[in-house]
Scaffold this motif. Structure first.
Motif, PDB file in Angstrom:
ATOM      1  N   THR A 228       0.877  -1.236   0.081  1.00  0.00           N
ATOM      2  CA  THR A 228      -0.124  -0.012   0.148  1.00  0.00           C
ATOM      3  C   THR A 228       0.809   1.222  -0.004  1.00  0.00           C
ATOM      4  N   SER A 230       1.344   3.601   1.911  1.00  0.00           N
ATOM      5  CA  SER A 230       1.830   3.744   3.331  1.00  0.00           C
ATOM      6  C   SER A 230       2.983   2.963   3.511  1.00  0.00           C
ATOM      7  N   ASP A 231       3.115   1.761   2.796  1.00  0.00           N
ATOM      8  CA  ASP A 231       4.385   1.097   2.853  1.00  0.00           C
ATOM      9  C   ASP A 231       5.595   1.868   2.335  1.00  0.00           C
ATOM     10  N   ARG A 233       6.588   4.534   2.924  1.00  0.00           N
ATOM     11  CA  ARG A 233       7.577   5.157   4.045  1.00  0.00           C
ATOM     12  C   ARG A 233       8.451   4.071   4.747  1.00  0.00           C
ATOM     13  N   GLN A 271      -3.253   8.938  -2.158  1.00  0.00           N
ATOM     14  CA  GLN A 271      -2.601   8.111  -1.186  1.00  0.00           C
ATOM     15  C   GLN A 271      -1.033   8.453  -1.364  1.00  0.00           C
ATOM     16  N   VAL A 275       2.002  10.454   1.429  1.00  0.00           N
ATOM     17  CA  VAL A 275       3.052   9.810   1.871  1.00  0.00           C
ATOM     18  C   VAL A 275       4.557  10.587   1.382  1.00  0.00           C
TER      19      VAL A 275
END
Ligand SMILES: O=C(O)c1cc(=O)[nH]c(=O)n1[C@@H]1O[C@H](COP(=O)(O)O)[C@@H](O)[C@H]1O
Length: 281
Positions: A228, A230-231, A233, A271, A275
């Motif tokens: 995803t 957020s991964d 990061r 999304q 990030v």
């Protein structure tokens, strides 16, 4: 003379946002779009993707394998899709993952990066496992024709680690050797080098030094392979600046509705922006 690929990518990421969408026309996707698994189905699939995304996504990445499986008619569809996407203002990264001895790499370079070739793209993916030096003719062609080359470093598949994380006699992993050689090619380039790396979004903390790349890092594995936004990061830590997140099936599964393809793309772009922003320059 056009601008160097790195400069064109820099502008595309700034104006269209940090995102690459892959065109991977799997037979199951053609079926779910109500299209036949043949060159005509492929052509209609691509026409829809071009209409939906060609004027808004920074980078579009056709996966050559899905065109080659339809023979010469499939390759003709690929040629025309590349042209249409470029005409619509998208940068085309042709995913061919080529690599061979240098003299053959020179032929691949003219197939994909020479403006005289019908398959000419803005950039291609390359495999460094015959030695990064064997790719030199591709790097030369990229410089001569304002193209780009994205070299595999840490791929998104679980089998990659065994080779890529192997440690050489100097104590460096194979992947770090690739990263360092690509970093050297980009040294001093402004605003961004034309030589990229591929680092999967699925791999967790890379454990590698990406701080001197000064070029784009393609991050596939988002969506269908389980990663995803957020991964990113976790994977890239402080080296997020020039990461280009890449999705294929996750978005394509929303077709054939043009508005649904656009909505899904806008969604993942938001999304990713959350990030990746702000870029450091
Ligand atoms: O070079 C690539 O794009 C690539 C490298 C990698 O490490 N992993 C990877 O999945 N890819 C490609 O990215 C695409 C991923 O597709 P999805 O899994 O459908 O998003 C495929 O075309 C893969 O060949």
């Amino acid at each position: 003379m056009t601008k160097a690929f790195g400069a064109r990518l820099y502008e595309a990421l700034a104006t269209r946002g940090p995102l690459c969408i892959g065109i991977d026309p799997h037979p199951s996707l053609l079926a779910s779009w109500g299209l036949p698994d043949d060159a005509d189905g492929l052509a209609r699939f691509c026409a829809t993707v071009v209409e939906a995304l060609g004027d808004r996504v920074a980078v579009v990445k056709p996966q050559s394998a899905f065109f080659e499986r339809h023979g010469s008619r499939g390759v003709a569809v690929l040629e025309s899709a590349i042209r249409q996407l470029r005409d619509a203002g998208a940068l085309v990264l042709l995913d061919v993952k080529r690599g061979d001895i240098g003299s053959t790499v020179a032929a691949y370079a003219s197939a994909y990066l020479d403006p005289a070739s019908p398959l000419r793209a803005d950039a291609i993916t390359a495999s460094p496992y015959l030695g990064v030096g064997s790719l030199a003719p591709m790097f030369d062609a990229a410089r001569a024709h304002d193209g780009g080359v994205f070299v595999l470093a840490l791929t998104s598949n679980p089998e990659g680690a065994e080779v890529q994380r192997a440690v050489g006699p100097g104590g460096r992993t194979v992947a770090q050797g690739v990263i360092d050689e690509i970093s050297q090619l980009n040294a001093g380039a402004e605003p961004l080098g034309s030589f990229g790396l591929v680092v999967g979004a699925t791999i967790g903390d890379t454990g590698h030094d990406l701080s001197r790349v000064n070029g784009p890092i393609l991050a596939p594995g988002l969506g269908a392979q389980g990663a995803t936004a957020s991964d990113l990061r976790t994977v890239f830590g402080n080296d997020l600046a020039w990461v280009v997140p890449s999705y294929s099936r996750e978005i394509l599964a929303r077709g054939p509705s043009v508005s649904d393809l656009r909505a899904a793309t806008a969604d993942v772009l938001a999304q990713c922006r959350a990030v990746l922003a702000p870029r450091t320059r």
